[in-house]
Design an enzyme around this catalytic site. Structure first.
Site, PDB file in Angstrom:
ATOM      1  N   GLN A  47      54.418 -65.477 -92.127  1.00  0.00           N
ATOM      2  CA  GLN A  47      55.568 -66.039 -91.453  1.00  0.00           C
ATOM      3  C   GLN A  47      56.161 -67.144 -92.239  1.00  0.00           C
ATOM      4  OE1 GLN A  47      54.855 -69.539 -88.180  1.00  0.00           O
ATOM      5  NE2 GLN A  47      54.662 -67.714 -87.041  1.00  0.00           N
ATOM      6  N   CYS A  78      58.368 -74.027 -84.482  1.00  0.00           N
ATOM      7  CA  CYS A  78      57.706 -75.213 -84.904  1.00  0.00           C
ATOM      8  C   CYS A  78      58.409 -76.443 -84.352  1.00  0.00           C
ATOM      9  CB  CYS A  78      57.315 -75.341 -86.510  1.00  0.00           C
ATOM     10  SG  CYS A  78      56.450 -76.584 -87.019  1.00  0.00           S
ATOM     11  N   LYS A 117      59.066 -66.031 -83.478  1.00  0.00           N
ATOM     12  CA  LYS A 117      58.286 -66.799 -82.647  1.00  0.00           C
ATOM     13  C   LYS A 117      59.288 -68.093 -82.185  1.00  0.00           C
ATOM     14  CE  LYS A 117      54.319 -69.961 -82.132  1.00  0.00           C
ATOM     15  NZ  LYS A 117      53.299 -70.463 -82.607  1.00  0.00           N
ATOM     16  N   ASN A 178      52.604 -67.190 -74.998  1.00  0.00           N
ATOM     17  CA  ASN A 178      51.546 -68.177 -75.983  1.00  0.00           C
ATOM     18  C   ASN A 178      51.725 -69.658 -75.105  1.00  0.00           C
ATOM     19  OD1 ASN A 178      51.715 -70.536 -78.080  1.00  0.00           O
ATOM     20  ND2 ASN A 178      50.486 -68.930 -78.608  1.00  0.00           N
ATOM     21  N   GLY A 179      50.653 -70.204 -74.907  1.00  0.00           N
ATOM     22  CA  GLY A 179      50.398 -71.451 -74.326  1.00  0.00           C
ATOM     23  C   GLY A 179      49.401 -71.397 -73.156  1.00  0.00           C
ATOM     24  N   ASP A 180      48.679 -72.402 -73.279  1.00  0.00           N
ATOM     25  CA  ASP A 180      47.680 -72.579 -72.290  1.00  0.00           C
ATOM     26  C   ASP A 180      46.711 -71.495 -71.777  1.00  0.00           C
ATOM     27  OD1 ASP A 180      48.691 -75.346 -72.078  1.00  0.00           O
ATOM     28  OD2 ASP A 180      49.776 -74.712 -70.166  1.00  0.00           O
TER      29      ASP A 180
END
Length: 194
Positions: A47, A78, A117, A178-180
């Site tokens: 990445q 990011c 991403k 993505n997330g939780d």
């Protein structure tokens, strides 16, 4: 070591820590260390982050010369100030023409797949993931991972899976949410609902 443990536990795909294209071009040994992986971790991507299309393309070529990863992943997500202040990571979500130029330059520069991403947007007033995934598909990304929070949220608040699901419906390339996701049940639910 962490990627090896993940692989042992059944992870399908690995990605290295993200590395600065500028660090790679300066041949900084510490930066180069972040690109290291072993063959047992494959398929694995390296990445990269940066805001200069030519530098990102050249850095991707150098990484391929060093390690032959299976793919290159571009970090447009990011939220950390140190990265954002250099116009890297999620700051690119505020400049879609530059984001497109970076992604396109890397995709044209390398003979392996390129992925990206992102986050759903910079803040709640500028949630633009729908536009960004279309751009990324158009310039040749093989897949997009979407973190369901804005840059302003950082890692707090709740991930917005509605936006992730809408993005998955808009494009033909794979969209990875993505997330939780804290359990197998969370993953099953998100796969079912989005």
């Amino acid at each position: 070591m962490f990627r090896g443990l993940c692989k042992e536990m059944g992870a399908d795909v690995m990605v290295t820590e993200f590395v600065s294209s500028e660090g790679i071009l300066r041949r900084d040994d510490r930066t180069r260390k972040y690109t290291e992986f072993d063959d047992g971790q494959r398929p694995v991507g390296v990445q990269l982050f940066g805001a200069n299309p030519e530098a990102m393309a050249e850095a991707a070529r150098k990484v391929i010369d060093w390690k032959q990863p299976d793919f290159i992943d571009i970090n447009f997500g990011c939220p950390v100030n140190k990265v954002v202040s250099k116009n890297g990571g999620s700051s690119m979500l505020r400049d879609c023409p530059l984001l497109a130029a970076v992604a396109s330059a890397v995709a044209r520069a390398v003979p392996i797949p390129v992925t990206a991403k992102i986050r759903i947007g910079w803040d709640e007033q500028t949630v633009n993931a729908r536009e960004v995934v279309r751009i990324l598909e158009d310039v040749g990304m093989g897949a997009v991972t979407i973190h369901g929070r804005t840059r302003a949220q950082g890692y707090g608040g709740e991930a917005n899976w509605d936006v992730i699901g809408e993005c998955a419906e808009l494009v033909k390339i794979p969209v990875i949410g993505n997330g939780d996701l804290a359990s197998g049940r969370d993953i099953e639910r998100r796969l079912r609902e989005t």
